[in-house]
Design an enzyme around this catalytic site. Structure first.
Site, short mmCIF file in Angstrom:
data_model
loop_
_atom_site.label_atom_id
_atom_site.label_comp_id
_atom_site.label_asym_id
_atom_site.label_seq_id
_atom_site.Cartn_x
_atom_site.Cartn_y
_atom_site.Cartn_z
N HIS A 9 0.88 -1.18 0.00
CA HIS A 9 0.00 0.00 0.00
C HIS A 9 0.91 1.22 0.00
O HIS A 9 1.76 1.37 0.87
CB HIS A 9 -0.92 -0.01 1.23
CG HIS A 9 -1.90 -1.14 1.22
ND1 HIS A 9 -2.15 -1.94 2.31
CD2 HIS A 9 -2.68 -1.62 0.21
CE1 HIS A 9 -3.06 -2.85 1.98
NE2 HIS A 9 -3.39 -2.69 0.71
N HIS A 45 3.32 -3.63 6.56
CA HIS A 45 2.14 -2.78 6.54
C HIS A 45 2.08 -1.89 7.77
O HIS A 45 2.66 -2.20 8.82
CB HIS A 45 0.86 -3.63 6.50
CG HIS A 45 0.62 -4.27 5.17
ND1 HIS A 45 -0.16 -3.69 4.20
CD2 HIS A 45 1.09 -5.42 4.64
CE1 HIS A 45 -0.18 -4.47 3.12
NE2 HIS A 45 0.58 -5.54 3.37
N GLU A 94 2.28 -6.14 10.46
CA GLU A 94 1.46 -4.93 10.52
C GLU A 94 1.83 -4.16 11.79
O GLU A 94 1.82 -4.74 12.89
CB GLU A 94 -0.01 -5.38 10.61
CG GLU A 94 -1.02 -4.28 10.59
CD GLU A 94 -1.50 -3.92 9.18
OE1 GLU A 94 -1.90 -4.84 8.45
OE2 GLU A 94 -1.46 -2.73 8.84
N GLU A 110 1.67 3.54 3.24
CA GLU A 110 2.03 2.95 4.54
C GLU A 110 3.55 3.06 4.64
O GLU A 110 4.30 2.21 4.15
CB GLU A 110 1.48 1.52 4.63
CG GLU A 110 -0.05 1.54 4.67
CD GLU A 110 -0.74 0.16 4.69
OE1 GLU A 110 -0.06 -0.84 4.97
OE2 GLU A 110 -1.96 0.12 4.43
#
Lengths: 314, 304
Positions: B11, B105, B167, B14
């Site tokens: 993404h 992420h 993440e 990010e």
């Protein structure tokens, strides 16, 4: 102390979504429009206009479509000719200037509150162009006494109104209500309700002022913008080589002294503040300012003296 | 395990993973014996524009169906790119795929560091999680599991023989926070250290790991006509990822001040609370069950 007698304030415009991804203002305007549907014009004790400034950007949840709307309200931008290929935001700024202005004319609306969010830990910050608008400064003073959940600070930019490029410069008295920290594209309940309280207290002040309440003057603390500092960048690619140092992150309006850490590079080195003059950093690590080349701004603290004010009686 | 991939910028907004990939490429950190590490930027166009994606979410383009769909130059950019990444790091499900794929992420939710996978019995991933939990003093580390069969697993990490998304939150999109970057950097380093130790024949003792398995998503209350949300996550729930949510607990606070409560019958663990990218997917938060998973001792087979 002698009073300054000032005209009553007519209408207030509350503008949200000037940046389409700053969501507290978007949802506050939505909520105020719902209240108006439910209670009619009696929803507030003074006339209020609610505006969603940049509907296309709100729909796409982006800061802007073609260009930053909050830079489109200078005298030059508002008078430039519009064609089909003009940026959307420039066209929309001229529409808003017709609706709420014209800027610098007698027909301009009395007050605009422009609602913004920031990723910086700035609590509630009230941003003005000048340090001599007693009405807006009294509102700030009032908000400082009424709102206690977060620090409430006043920031002055000291621009000439004609050069002032943001939407709140269209009205006779205007200011920006900036609340953070909130990520763009997110609405946090705590941040939303702080913004709502700020708007409710602004309406409250105007109503009290128009009804004859005398607001005592005095000294108040404000911060004046001095300059911006960029991130350290790779000379070729211009990408960042460091992030805001953990000891500066979230410490908006602290006092930065020579030798204090500013940045921590991705390879672990600390960059320090080298200047002699201690200043106050703010807008520390604001997302939208990466592309504008700003890691944070620096301000000087000053004391403003404002007179007692009350409404002119007819 | 001879081939590892570290991917950032799946993404494009990010930023911790993006700056970590840039830093690793600058320092030429690949090629640490006895494991070869490929470091790459998954979605360079999105990174350039600092947006989550250009046409479609890249991290939903790795199902077997998406990877085998015919693509032309008119296909969405991310569909073309996912097939490129599958050729480079996969093919998914084959013997040529990388041994471990770590996809970096960030989230606006207060999740700490999570390893997110589609398997709850991948001993490699579970042992790596245990290692990070032991070694990372100031960051909570958790194992999150989405129970999806491999063919339907849609994220980049499913391309490797073993894989997970790493993440780290909370961080606003488009912003890099130093402590979040450091936590991610530490997590990646500890993961690579574990792999090196594993490859050298170290025995890792078994034990147990708490696994959070996703049960369902909850959307925001919305206006039936406009579909706009009418409430925000309640202040009592905001930032309380992985704190048990009981029936009757506050979930949302409407913009006009009413509290809406959790109406489910089962106490569950909320996570991804108020993630920016999930508003458009109709997710305010996800709910998980927690259970303790026993993992065996593992040691690489160094007999030759």
């Amino acid at each position: 102390m002698a009073s300054a007698f000032l005209p009553a304030l007519g209408r207030l415009a509350v503008c949200g979504g000037t940046h389409g991804n700053e969501l507290s203002g978007v949802y506050l305007v939505q909520e105020m429009e719902r209240q108006r549907k439910e209670k009619g014009d009696g929803a507030w004790p003074i006339p209020v206009t609610t505006v969603l400034s940049n509907p296309r950007a709100v729909k796409e949840c982006r800061r802007y479509i073609d260009t930053d709307m909050n830079r489109c309200f200078s005298r030059a931008m508002l008078s430039s000719p519009i064609t089909d290929s003009s940026p959307y935001e420039l066209q929309r700024a001229q529409e808003l200037n017709n609706l709420l202005g014209p800027k610098e004319s007698a027909d301009a609306i009395d007050m605009i509150c422009d609602l913004h969010n920031t990723t910086s830990n700035m609590g509630l910050t009230l941003i003005h162009y000048t340090s001599s608008d007693w009405v807006t400064l009294h509102i700030c003073k009032y908000l400082q006494t009424k709102i206690t959940k977060v620090p409430v600070r006043v920031l002055v930019l000291d621009f000439q109104i004609s050069d002032a490029y943001s939407s709140d410069s269209v009205s006779k008295h205007g200011f920006t209500i900036e609340v953070g920290p909130q990520p763009h594209g997110v609405v946090r309940a705590d941040i939303y309700f702080i913004m709502k309280e700020a708007v409710d207290m602004t309406i409250d002040w105007i109503h009290k002022f128009n009804s004859g309440t005398v607001f005592e003057g005095g000294d108040m603390e404000a911060f004046k913008f001095i300059k911006s500092i960029d991130y350290p960048r790779d000379p070729e690619t211009r990408t960042l080589t460091a992030a805001i140092h953990p000891q500066l992150q979230d410490r908006d309006f602290c006092l930065l002294k020579r030798g204090d850490p500013l940045f921590l590079s991705f390879s672990g080195e600390t960059v320090k503040y080298e200047e002699e003059e201690p200043l106050h950093p703010f807008f520390i690590n604001e997302c939208a300012y990466y592309e504008k080349g700003m890691a944070f701004h620096l301000a000087k603290r000053l004391t403003l003296t404002i007179p007692t004010v009350q409404v002119q009686k007819h | 395990m001879s081939r590892v991939a570290v991917c950032g910028g799946t993404h494009g907004n990010e930023l911790s993973g993006i700056y970590l990939v840039r830093e690793r490429l600058k320092r030429r950190e690949d090629g640490i014996e006895p494991v070869s590490v490929v470091t790459l930027m998954s979605n360079p166009r999105a990174v350039q524009l600092c947006v989550r994606y250009v046409e479609t979410d890249l991290n939903r383009c790795f199902t077997r169906a998406a990877l085998s769909a015919p693509v032309s130059e008119h296909s969405p950019y991310e569909m073309i790119r996912s097939q490129e990444l599958n050729a480079l790091l996969g093919p998914k499900g084959s013997a040529q795929a990388v041994d471990l794929l770590c996809d970096l992420h960030n989230t606006t939710a207060n999740t700490g560091l999570c390893l997110i996978t589609h398997s709850d019995r991948d001993w490699i991933c579970l042992h790596i999680c245990k290692h990070l939990q032991r070694e990372m003093a100031s960051t909570p580390v958790r194992y999150v599991h989405f129970d999806i069969p491999l063919d339907e697993a849609y994220s980049l990490d499913s391309v490797g023989k073993h894989g997970f998304a790493m993440e780290v939150g909370p961080q606003p999109h488009g912003v890099v926070r130093s402590v979040i970057f450091s936590a991610m950097q530490e997590g990646v380093q500890l993961m690579l250290d574990w792999i090196c130790q594993f490859n050298s024949g170290t025995l890792f003792e078994g034990g147990s790991v708490d696994v959070f398995t996703m049960v369902k998503n909850i959307d925001y209350p919305r206006d039936p006509r406009t579909h706009m949300i009418t409430a925000a996550v309640h202040p009592d729930l905001q930032d309380r990822d992985f704190c048990l949510l009981h029936p009757g607990d506050p979930m949302f606070l409407s913009f006009s001040g009413e509290t809406l409560r959790y109406k489910g019958k089962e106490a569950l663990y909320p996570f991804f609370i108020n993630e920016a990218a999930y508003y458009e997917k109709g997710v305010a938060l996800s709910l998980a069950r927690k259970r303790r998973v026993e993992i065996p001792s593992v040691r690489s087979d160094t007999r030759r």
